[in-house]
Design an enzyme around this catalytic site. Sequence first.
Site, PDB file in Angstrom:
ATOM      1  N   GLY A  89     -30.544  54.500  16.352  1.00 59.39           N
ATOM      2  CA  GLY A  89     -29.660  55.396  17.092  1.00 59.39           C
ATOM      3  C   GLY A  89     -30.136  56.824  17.253  1.00 59.39           C
ATOM      4  O   GLY A  89     -29.373  57.694  17.669  1.00 59.39           O
ATOM      5  N   CYS A  90     -31.408  57.091  16.960  1.00 59.01           N
ATOM      6  CA  CYS A  90     -31.913  58.459  17.034  1.00 59.01           C
ATOM      7  C   CYS A  90     -31.936  58.974  18.474  1.00 59.01           C
ATOM      8  O   CYS A  90     -31.565  60.117  18.737  1.00 59.01           O
ATOM      9  CB  CYS A  90     -33.293  58.547  16.396  1.00 59.01           C
ATOM     10  SG  CYS A  90     -33.287  57.981  14.670  1.00 59.01           S
ATOM     11  N   THR A  91     -32.353  58.135  19.404  1.00 62.53           N
ATOM     12  CA  THR A  91     -32.390  58.553  20.802  1.00 62.53           C
ATOM     13  C   THR A  91     -30.981  58.743  21.358  1.00 62.53           C
ATOM     14  O   THR A  91     -30.711  59.773  21.997  1.00 62.53           O
ATOM     15  CB  THR A  91     -33.220  57.564  21.645  1.00 62.53           C
ATOM     16  OG1 THR A  91     -34.557  57.537  21.117  1.00 62.53           O
ATOM     17  CG2 THR A  91     -33.259  57.970  23.109  1.00 62.53           C
ATOM     18  N   THR A 149     -29.696  62.065  19.965  1.00 62.47           N
ATOM     19  CA  THR A 149     -30.376  63.197  20.593  1.00 62.47           C
ATOM     20  C   THR A 149     -29.879  63.411  22.018  1.00 62.47           C
ATOM     21  O   THR A 149     -29.614  64.551  22.430  1.00 62.47           O
ATOM     22  CB  THR A 149     -31.897  62.966  20.571  1.00 62.47           C
ATOM     23  OG1 THR A 149     -32.320  62.819  19.210  1.00 62.47           O
ATOM     24  CG2 THR A 149     -32.650  64.118  21.216  1.00 62.47           C
TER      25      THR A 149
END
Length: 194
Positions: free
Chosen positions: A81-83, A86
């Site tokens: 879920g980092c993208t 961000t």
Amino acid sequence: MAQLNLLEVDWSKIPAPEDDGAAAHLAGMAIPQLSLRATNDTSVVLSELKGRVVVFAYPRTGEPGKISLVDDWDMIPGARGCTPQTCAFRDLFAELKAAGAAHVFGLSTQSNDYQTEMAARLHLPFPVLSDEALDLVHALDLPIMEVADLTLIKRLALIIDDAKITHVFYPVFPPDRNASDVLAWLKANPALNR
């Protein structure tokens, strides 16, 4: 496993991280005097920034169509879920600024070169900081995970007022909601020196 779409995630199929207490000590801590490389080709010393600063940290962003760091990346609680996280901060950037954030930064242990490519690809209006040397991780004893011989920051967000941590969001799930949760907190807790 190839990461075909980094943004469309069914969060009901992803394990949520639990509060392991690893961030309980952060609220009230002073930010150390150290420099981090940023994707806008500057060095940032968070402790020297005046006003309210939002720093959201994540393990590592992926690249569309590239192989995951490990086959079971999505099953590591808090890894995926980092993208989306961000991009949510990108999409709410103007509102975060209007709600009192003097600065917004992303943060990971990925290299500045990698993050610079990602920041350009995602059209980020804010810099992303690299703690590749783990200086901030160690200085603040940030929550970490070890994956594929890499030290990664567990997902969290910090509200910093004049070099002191005022509020901590941890654990963060689902990641794409973190920016709206931070925005709601900023609106409910205006900075005193605004």
